[in-house]
Motif scaffolding. Structure first.
Motif, mmCIF file in Angstrom:
data_model
loop_
_atom_site.group_PDB
_atom_site.id
_atom_site.type_symbol
_atom_site.label_atom_id
_atom_site.label_comp_id
_atom_site.label_asym_id
_atom_site.label_seq_id
_atom_site.Cartn_x
_atom_site.Cartn_y
_atom_site.Cartn_z
ATOM 1 N N MET A 127 3.177 15.011 33.644
ATOM 2 C CA MET A 127 2.712 14.490 32.362
ATOM 3 C C MET A 127 1.390 15.157 31.973
ATOM 4 N N MET A 128 1.301 15.612 30.750
ATOM 5 C CA MET A 128 0.086 16.240 30.269
ATOM 6 C C MET A 128 -0.984 15.191 29.965
ATOM 7 N N LEU A 129 -2.197 15.483 30.374
ATOM 8 C CA LEU A 129 -3.331 14.608 30.118
ATOM 9 C C LEU A 129 -4.387 15.378 29.331
ATOM 10 N N THR A 130 -5.229 14.652 28.628
ATOM 11 C CA THR A 130 -6.344 15.249 27.895
ATOM 12 C C THR A 130 -7.628 14.964 28.645
ATOM 13 N N ALA A 131 -8.348 16.026 28.986
ATOM 14 C CA ALA A 131 -9.565 15.890 29.779
ATOM 15 C C ALA A 131 -10.722 16.599 29.096
ATOM 16 N N ILE A 132 -11.909 16.094 29.353
ATOM 17 C CA ILE A 132 -13.139 16.789 28.983
ATOM 18 C C ILE A 132 -13.823 17.195 30.283
ATOM 19 N N GLY A 133 -14.194 18.458 30.376
ATOM 20 C CA GLY A 133 -14.933 18.939 31.532
ATOM 21 C C GLY A 133 -16.378 19.198 31.169
ATOM 22 N N LEU A 134 -17.274 18.915 32.117
ATOM 23 C CA LEU A 134 -18.709 19.099 31.913
ATOM 24 C C LEU A 134 -19.257 19.973 33.028
ATOM 25 N N MET A 135 -20.088 20.932 32.678
ATOM 26 C CA MET A 135 -20.667 21.801 33.694
ATOM 27 C C MET A 135 -22.117 22.095 33.381
ATOM 28 N N SER A 136 -22.967 21.841 34.354
ATOM 29 C CA SER A 136 -24.372 22.228 34.294
ATOM 30 C C SER A 136 -24.621 23.125 35.492
ATOM 31 N N GLY A 137 -24.734 24.430 35.250
ATOM 32 C CA GLY A 137 -24.718 25.392 36.344
ATOM 33 C C GLY A 137 -26.085 25.712 36.915
ATOM 34 N N THR A 138 -26.080 26.627 37.873
ATOM 35 C CA THR A 138 -27.300 26.977 38.583
ATOM 36 C C THR A 138 -28.258 27.793 37.731
ATOM 37 N N SER A 139 -27.826 28.221 36.542
ATOM 38 C CA SER A 139 -28.744 28.916 35.645
ATOM 39 C C SER A 139 -29.694 27.948 34.939
ATOM 40 N N LEU A 140 -29.383 26.654 34.992
ATOM 41 C CA LEU A 140 -30.247 25.607 34.423
ATOM 42 C C LEU A 140 -30.445 25.761 32.916
ATOM 43 N N ASP A 141 -29.420 26.277 32.217
ATOM 44 C CA ASP A 141 -29.592 26.495 30.786
ATOM 45 C C ASP A 141 -29.199 25.273 29.955
ATOM 46 N N GLY A 142 -28.174 24.549 30.372
ATOM 47 C CA GLY A 142 -27.752 23.394 29.605
ATOM 48 C C GLY A 142 -26.405 22.883 30.082
ATOM 49 N N VAL A 143 -25.806 22.004 29.277
ATOM 50 C CA VAL A 143 -24.542 21.349 29.617
ATOM 51 C C VAL A 143 -23.425 21.940 28.753
ATOM 52 N N ASP A 144 -22.421 22.526 29.399
ATOM 53 C CA ASP A 144 -21.235 23.004 28.703
ATOM 54 C C ASP A 144 -20.197 21.873 28.666
ATOM 55 N N VAL A 145 -19.527 21.745 27.543
ATOM 56 C CA VAL A 145 -18.507 20.715 27.321
ATOM 57 C C VAL A 145 -17.241 21.404 26.834
ATOM 58 N N ALA A 146 -16.097 21.022 27.383
ATOM 59 C CA ALA A 146 -14.844 21.629 26.922
ATOM 60 C C ALA A 146 -13.692 20.648 27.113
ATOM 61 N N MET A 147 -12.771 20.670 26.173
ATOM 62 C CA MET A 147 -11.586 19.816 26.253
ATOM 63 C C MET A 147 -10.377 20.673 26.609
ATOM 64 N N ILE A 148 -9.466 20.099 27.371
ATOM 65 C CA ILE A 148 -8.276 20.818 27.800
ATOM 66 C C ILE A 148 -7.123 19.841 27.957
ATOM 67 N N GLU A 149 -5.923 20.298 27.628
ATOM 68 C CA GLU A 149 -4.705 19.523 27.874
ATOM 69 C C GLU A 149 -3.950 20.188 29.009
#
Length: 367
Positions: free
Chosen positions: A1-23
């Motif tokens: 079953m396909m789900l809808t997710a949001i992923g969050l990443m704050s990496g070691t570069s310390l630049d900010g928070v990336d947000v992305a949605m994926i099914e």
């Protein structure tokens, strides 16, 4: 079953928070959704640098002494703001999202001590955004004896399989640390960190110019790399070790450039990142036919030029040229991993992190 997710990443570069949605169903990618970004402010970035310094002597993964408690609060708030702004901009209701994958901010990574620390309060985040949150992806792997990194390879494999290209293909993520995923057909998946990514370069730029990074690689393009210094760094035993292997952001911070003009220092540290990536080639089963560059390093034109020169005759492409989002891949990956975690599917494997057997992971916090 396909789900809808949001992923969050704050990496070691310390630049900010990336947000992305994926099914996704955790195996295949049904669709990419929108992506977004919430930059850290200068005071927030300063606090995170203090947290990295304060985490060096941590012995327990749940301890938050001194500045770490405030840094965790700030990281959690920044991620909540990022999700709220993203869902408001794209008119997404909380109930439309099945799960949020929350990586948190890595402040210490010492797998040899079975210790990896990502700050961020998943329970508080879930309550703030009114969506279930999965976090703590790396802990089970490290507790079982794995390196706990890199964790994106299973997502890289899903991306590469959609290209239907002849392998081997390597996906390189150049964040604060660089890591690679080697994919050859459906069965061969090998991954490891390769060495410094942007961390040493970013720190050098901040220290010498006040800029947080070398925009487009312009500074490095004006300088000359110190090849002798690079050769000395590459004598470190890490570079001769076979995958899997992983690094902490600051593992190479003790290598000092000495007195050097900013352009020459930027050129040297950029060339070090490239040379370290190239050093992995003899340690792989077969020479890669193609390389796909993602992460912040994909925006550094000098770094990508150097990679094309060092990795020839293999084909080197930026992720964006393939319709992927170089900036959003890691955020997408943690949405993908959250769905895999929900379904009990493996997140890491013996040849990606060195874990004894395929391992699932993640802990769910509900609003």
């Amino acid at each position: 079953m396909m789900l809808t997710a949001i992923g969050l990443m704050s990496g070691t570069s310390l630049d900010g928070v990336d947000v992305a949605m994926i099914e996704t169903d955790g195996r295949r990618i049904q669709a990419f959704g929108p992506s977004g970004y919430r930059a850290y402010t200068d005071p927030e970035r300063k606090l995170l640098r203090e947290a990295l310094a304060g985490a060096v002597h941590l012995a327990e993964r749940d301890a938050r002494p001194g500045v770490l408690a405030e840094a965790e609060r700030v990281v959690t708030l920044a991620h909540a703001e990022a999700v709220k702004a993203f869902t408001a901009q794209h008119r997404i209701a909380p109930e439309e999202i099945d799960i949020v994958g929350f990586h948190g901010q890595t402040v210490l990574h010492r797998p040899e001590r079975k210790l990896t620390v990502q700050i961020g309060d998943a329970v508080a985040l879930a309550k703030a955004i009114h969506i279930p949150v999965m976090s703590d992806f790396r802990a089970a792997d490290v507790a079982a004896g794995g390196q706990g990194a890199p964790f994106v390879p299973v997502y890289h494999r899903a991306l590469v399989q959609s290209l239907e290209r002849q392998g081997p293909i390597v996906v390189v993520n150049i964040g604060g640390v660089s890591n690679i995923t080697y994919i050859d057909g459906a069965d061969t998946l090998i991954a490891c960190d390769t060495g410094p990514g942007n961390a040493l370069l970013d720190d050098f730029m901040q220290r010498t110019t006040g800029q947080s990074f070398d925009c487009d690689g312009r500074m490095a393009a004006q300088g000359t790399a110190d090849e002798a210094w690079i050769a000395r760094v590459l004598e470190h035993p890490f570079f001769a070790r076979r995958p899997p292997k992983s690094l902490d952001r600051n593992d190479f911070a003790h290598f000092k450039l000495g007195e050097m003009a900013p352009a020459d220092g930027a050129a040297t540290l950029t060339a070090l990142t490239v040379a370290a990536i190239a050093r992995i080639v003899p340690l792989l089963p077969k020479p890669p036919q193609g390389w796909i560059i993602s992460g912040g390093g994909a925006r550094n034109l000098t770094m990508t030029r150097m990679l094309r020169e060092r990795l020839a005759p293999a084909r080197v492409e930026a992720a964006n040229a393939l319709g992927w989002s170089a900036d959003a891949i890691e955020a997408q990956a943690f949405g993908f991993l959250a769905v895999r975690g929900l379904k009990g599917l493996p997140l890491s494997y013996p040849k990606t992190t060195g874990v004894p057997m395929p391992m699932t992971g993640g802990v769910i916090a509900r609003p």
